[in-house]
Design an enzyme around this catalytic site. Structure first.
Site, PDB file in Angstrom:
ATOM      1  N   ILE A   2       0.849  -1.201   0.000  1.00 18.06           N
ATOM      2  CA  ILE A   2       0.000   0.000   0.000  1.00 18.06           C
ATOM      3  C   ILE A   2       0.885   1.252   0.000  1.00 18.06           C
ATOM      4  O   ILE A   2       0.612   2.224  -0.714  1.00 18.06           O
ATOM      5  CB  ILE A   2      -0.968  -0.012   1.212  1.00 18.06           C
ATOM      6  CG1 ILE A   2      -1.911  -1.211   1.103  1.00 18.06           C
ATOM      7  CG2 ILE A   2      -1.766   1.292   1.279  1.00 18.06           C
ATOM      8  CD1 ILE A   2      -2.788  -1.455   2.327  1.00 18.06           C
TER       9      ILE A   2
ATOM     10  N   GLU B 130     -11.496   2.098  18.340  1.00 12.71           N
ATOM     11  CA  GLU B 130     -12.638   2.218  17.437  1.00 12.71           C
ATOM     12  C   GLU B 130     -13.642   1.075  17.639  1.00 12.71           C
ATOM     13  O   GLU B 130     -13.229  -0.028  17.997  1.00 12.71           O
ATOM     14  CB  GLU B 130     -12.157   2.266  15.973  1.00 12.71           C
ATOM     15  CG  GLU B 130     -11.414   1.018  15.513  1.00 12.71           C
ATOM     16  CD  GLU B 130     -10.888   1.144  14.090  1.00 12.71           C
ATOM     17  OE1 GLU B 130     -10.106   2.057  13.813  1.00 12.71           O
ATOM     18  OE2 GLU B 130     -11.282   0.285  13.271  1.00 12.71           O
TER      19      GLU B 130
ATOM     20  N   ARG C 128      11.807  -1.804   7.005  1.00 12.27           N
ATOM     21  CA  ARG C 128      12.865  -2.667   7.542  1.00 12.27           C
ATOM     22  C   ARG C 128      13.978  -2.850   6.521  1.00 12.27           C
ATOM     23  O   ARG C 128      15.146  -2.841   6.855  1.00 12.27           O
ATOM     24  CB  ARG C 128      12.275  -4.034   7.920  1.00 12.27           C
ATOM     25  CG  ARG C 128      11.655  -4.068   9.308  1.00 12.27           C
ATOM     26  CD  ARG C 128      11.362  -5.493   9.688  1.00 12.27           C
ATOM     27  NE  ARG C 128      10.507  -6.115   8.679  1.00 12.27           N
ATOM     28  CZ  ARG C 128       9.207  -6.338   8.835  1.00 12.27           C
ATOM     29  NH1 ARG C 128       8.626  -6.042   9.951  1.00 12.27           N
ATOM     30  NH2 ARG C 128       8.473  -6.888   7.894  1.00 12.27           N
TER      31      ARG C 128
ATOM     32  N   HIS D  43     -12.921   4.081   9.388  1.00  8.05           N
ATOM     33  CA  HIS D  43     -12.211   2.886   8.896  1.00  8.05           C
ATOM     34  C   HIS D  43     -12.781   2.428   7.541  1.00  8.05           C
ATOM     35  O   HIS D  43     -13.250   1.302   7.397  1.00  8.05           O
ATOM     36  CB  HIS D  43     -12.293   1.755   9.929  1.00  8.05           C
ATOM     37  CG  HIS D  43     -11.181   0.735   9.763  1.00  8.05           C
ATOM     38  ND1 HIS D  43     -10.621   0.066  10.828  1.00  8.05           N
ATOM     39  CD2 HIS D  43     -10.538   0.270   8.664  1.00  8.05           C
ATOM     40  CE1 HIS D  43      -9.697  -0.772  10.380  1.00  8.05           C
ATOM     41  NE2 HIS D  43      -9.635  -0.657   9.065  1.00  8.05           N
TER      42      HIS D  43
ATOM     43  N   ILE E 258      -3.787   5.619   8.104  1.00 10.60           N
ATOM     44  CA  ILE E 258      -4.716   4.660   7.495  1.00 10.60           C
ATOM     45  C   ILE E 258      -4.273   3.243   7.858  1.00 10.60           C
ATOM     46  O   ILE E 258      -4.693   2.273   7.245  1.00 10.60           O
ATOM     47  CB  ILE E 258      -4.790   4.788   5.951  1.00 10.60           C
ATOM     48  CG1 ILE E 258      -3.379   4.734   5.345  1.00 10.60           C
ATOM     49  CG2 ILE E 258      -5.546   6.016   5.517  1.00 10.60           C
ATOM     50  CD1 ILE E 258      -3.361   4.172   3.961  1.00 10.60           C
ATOM     51  N   ALA E 259      -3.373   3.144   8.857  1.00 11.26           N
ATOM     52  CA  ALA E 259      -2.808   1.840   9.201  1.00 11.26           C
ATOM     53  C   ALA E 259      -3.691   1.140  10.233  1.00 11.26           C
ATOM     54  O   ALA E 259      -4.581   0.348   9.890  1.00 11.26           O
ATOM     55  CB  ALA E 259      -1.399   2.030   9.713  1.00 11.26           C
ATOM     56  N   ARG E 260      -3.458   1.436  11.488  1.00 12.57           N
ATOM     57  CA  ARG E 260      -4.234   0.839  12.574  1.00 12.57           C
ATOM     58  C   ARG E 260      -4.264   1.809  13.730  1.00 12.57           C
ATOM     59  O   ARG E 260      -3.266   2.505  13.997  1.00 12.57           O
ATOM     60  CB  ARG E 260      -3.554  -0.437  13.108  1.00 12.57           C
ATOM     61  CG  ARG E 260      -3.938  -1.698  12.422  1.00 12.57           C
ATOM     62  CD  ARG E 260      -5.392  -2.106  12.713  1.00 12.57           C
ATOM     63  NE  ARG E 260      -5.744  -3.302  11.968  1.00 12.57           N
ATOM     64  CZ  ARG E 260      -6.135  -3.317  10.694  1.00 12.57           C
ATOM     65  NH1 ARG E 260      -6.270  -2.190  10.016  1.00 12.57           N
ATOM     66  NH2 ARG E 260      -6.426  -4.454  10.095  1.00 12.57           N
TER      67      ARG E 260
END
Ligand code: 8YV
Length: 318
Positions: A157, A265, A177, A283, A234-236
């Protein structure tokens, strides 16, 4: 005898139609989420489980489901599933990578542009009847064109977001990484997180949630950002310390944020709700019809492969 499948949400008709010949299906036909107790009771006699990210799959659930052999999540993220507990019980786990990449990258841009150019903020102001005159300095936002974009997590993404940045002639910095294989093609430079936060005009978070990324962006990191910067998550939820972000946004550094995911959430930190300089969405990063049908269908394909005894297309468990 068909294997028994529990689906915790209503799914698309075409996906259900693929599953029905092969499974005895029980699914949630209501708008309400099953309580934990109800979920545990319903999964007790099931062989297969189709979940989404708000359904926690842990040792307790597995203990309540002695026949369970596979968990298919309709999401790319699987931090809601205890993989070690599943492996220990011999339960297979699958996710839905790739099918949502482009829709989610589009949404990162939607939030970035809304936040940087104050789209939601000025719309609320307009709807509230405050627009009486035009002024040179009304709702001045941040430039996107030829600015520097920082992407935290250059996976599939992240790369899709970076590709779009080329059209804006942006300089792209990223953390990952390992170096991204398409670094040259994307014109992107890999840097340390602190450097990215210090140099980027706009920061987008696309890292999976794990203990290592819990509160990756907290008070200290927010303070490193440029005063006029934008932060997009927009990840978590949990990758950002929402309370620290609310304090930082109140102080104007970063200038604005766009958030699609939140720590608890669907509950939101009331401090975030009270702020004008944050664009908030529930979300919906992957929420286009093609993307969501693709995700549900890929989860179904994994379940069908399991039922047929074939290799699972997108298995994440060992
Ligand atoms: C899902 C997501 O739509 O795929 C993910 O990891 O966060 C979203 O695309 C949502 O979490 C439903 O499972």
């Amino acid at each position: 005898m068909k294997p028994k499948l529990l689906i915790t949400r209503q799914i698309f008709d075409e996906v259900l139609a693929r599953l029905l010949p092969h499974f005895e299906v029980e699914s949630n036909q209501t708008d309400a989420e099953w309580s934990r107790a109800e979920l545990l009771a319903r999964v007790a006699d099931k062989d297969a489980l189709f979940v989404v990210t708000s359904d926690r799959v842990d040792a307790d659930l597995l203990a309540a489901a002695p026949r369970l052999a596979i968990v298919a999540t309709g999401s790319v993220g699987f931090n809601h599933i205890d993989l070690n507990a599943c492996t220990a019980r011999g339960v297979l786990v699958t996710n839905t990578p790739d099918v949502l990449n482009e829709a989610t990258a589009d949404m990162a841009w939607a939030l970035l542009m809304s936040a940087a150019r104050r789209v939601c903020e000025s719309e609320h102001w307009l709807r509230a009847g405050h627009w009486k005159r035009w002024a040179f300095d009304q709702f001045l936002g941040a430039d996107l064109w030829r600015s520097t974009l920082g992407i935290v997590g250059m996976g599939r993404i992240g790369s899709a977001i970076a590709r779009r940045a080329r059209g804006f002639e942006m300089k792209v910095l990223y953390t990952n990484r390992s170096p991204a294989a398409n670094e040259g093609e994307l014109g992107a430079e890999r840097v340390a997180l602190t450097q990215l936060l210090e140099r980027a005009d706009h920061v987008v978070l696309v890292v999976p949630y794990s203990p290592a990324t819990h509160h990756l962006i907290g008070e200290r990191e927010l303070a490193l950002m440029k005063p006029g910067a934008t932060l997009v998550n927009i990840a978590r939820g949990g990758v950002v310390d929402d309370a620290a972000l609310a304090r930082a946004l109140r102080a104007g550094r970063p200038a604005a944020a766009g958030l699609d995911v939140f720590e608890n959430e669907p509950a939101l930190d009331p401090a975030l709700l009270a702020l004008p300089n944050v664009a908030l969405t529930p979300h919906i990063g992957s929420a286009t019809r093609s993307s969501r049908v693709g995700m549900a269908m890929l989860a179904a394909e994994n379940l069908l492969a399991f039922a047929a005894g074939n290799p699972l297309p997108t298995r994440v468990s060992r």
